[in-house]
Design an enzyme around this catalytic site. Structure first.
Site: not given
Ligand code: PXP
Length: 242
Positions: A50, A46, A44, A11
């Site tokens: 994004r 994607r 991640h 983020h």
């Molecule tokens: N683990 C996995 C496999 C995820 O896909 C995510 C979200 O990208 C997270 C952990 C982290 O989740 P959060 O952002 O809700 O802490």
């Protein structure tokens, strides 16, 4: 066993992509997070790009000698990118174009299962540790074992979203049980999704848990406290829960 904290920096990139600017730079975020106690840097890539971009992954790989953890779908394009970049870990996750964030663990049946098994083999062949993001159910943990994964990451979303002490206790017990099975099957045990400063404590006490991956709540808090403070506070909670 000490728990590692993986800080997901997606983020930070979401904010940068809002203006297609160079700031805030996820690589700077990774450096600050590591200095503040993050053991792993998670992101991640994607299909819709994004948040983090392939260039970010290349930069992170150059910068981080260890502890680079990338979440990818099992789509052939993503697996190819993972195998080329060679993070220390890849966590295979389900991904749908319309989702706001990952919605639960990998499905163990149908065409997806074959693709997951193939992806595990491809990534392991080039020396990457592979974990599968799964719901806390025996069938999914067994799938990870059968497919030759090194670890499971248990999805904590149902626990985190549960309302009331009784429901939360039930969800926690599912995670504990799945964790025992994973340990019996010699899988490394990770967990994550929707964890925050108020709900992470009981999760950090799950026996044999070696890694927690947390993103949104840390980055959200960092807007007010700075990233260093947000990471070190999360680390403190996790360490003191043990
Ligand atoms: N683990 C996995 C496999 C995820 O896909 C995510 C979200 O990208 C997270 C952990 C982290 O989740 P959060 O952002 O809700 O802490």
């Amino acid at each position: 066993m000490a728990i590692k904290l993986g800080v997901n920096i997606d983020h930070v990139a979401t904010l940068r992509q809002a203006r297609r600017e160079v700031d805030p730079d996820p690589l700077v975020a990774a450096r600050v997070a590591r200095q503040a106690g993050a053991d792993l840097i998670v992101c991640h890539l994607r299909a819709d790009r994004r948040h983090v971009q392939e260039e970010d992954l290349k930069g992170l790989r150059k910068m981080l000698k260890s502890g680079m953890h990338v979440e990818l779908s099992s789509a052939p394009e993503m697996v190819r990118i993972g195998a080329k970049i060679k993070p220390d870990w890849v966590c295979l996750v389900p991904e749908t174009p319309t989702e706001i964030t990952t919605e639960g663990g990998l499905q163990v049946k149908g065409a997806q299962a074959g693709r997951i098994e193939k992806a595990v083999k491809q990534l392991k062949r080039v020396g990457i540790g592979v974990s599968l993001f799964v719901d806390p159910e025996a069938i999914s943990v067994r799938m990870a074992h059968n497919f030759g994964a090194d670890a499971v990451e248990l999805c904590t979303a149902s626990y985190a979203k549960s309302v009331g002490k009784h429901k939360q206790r039930t969800e926690l017990e599912k995670l504990e049980l799945a964790g025992y099975l994973a340990t019996e099957l010699k899988l490394e045990l990770h967990a994550g999704h929707a964890l925050d400063y108020s709900n992470v404590g009981p999760i950090a006490q799950i026996p044999n848990l070696s890694c927690l991956n947390i993103g949104f709540s840390i980055i959200a808090r960092s807007v007010f406290t700075g990233l260093k403070g947000a990471v070190s506070e999360m680390k403190k909670i996790i360490v003191s829960a043990r």
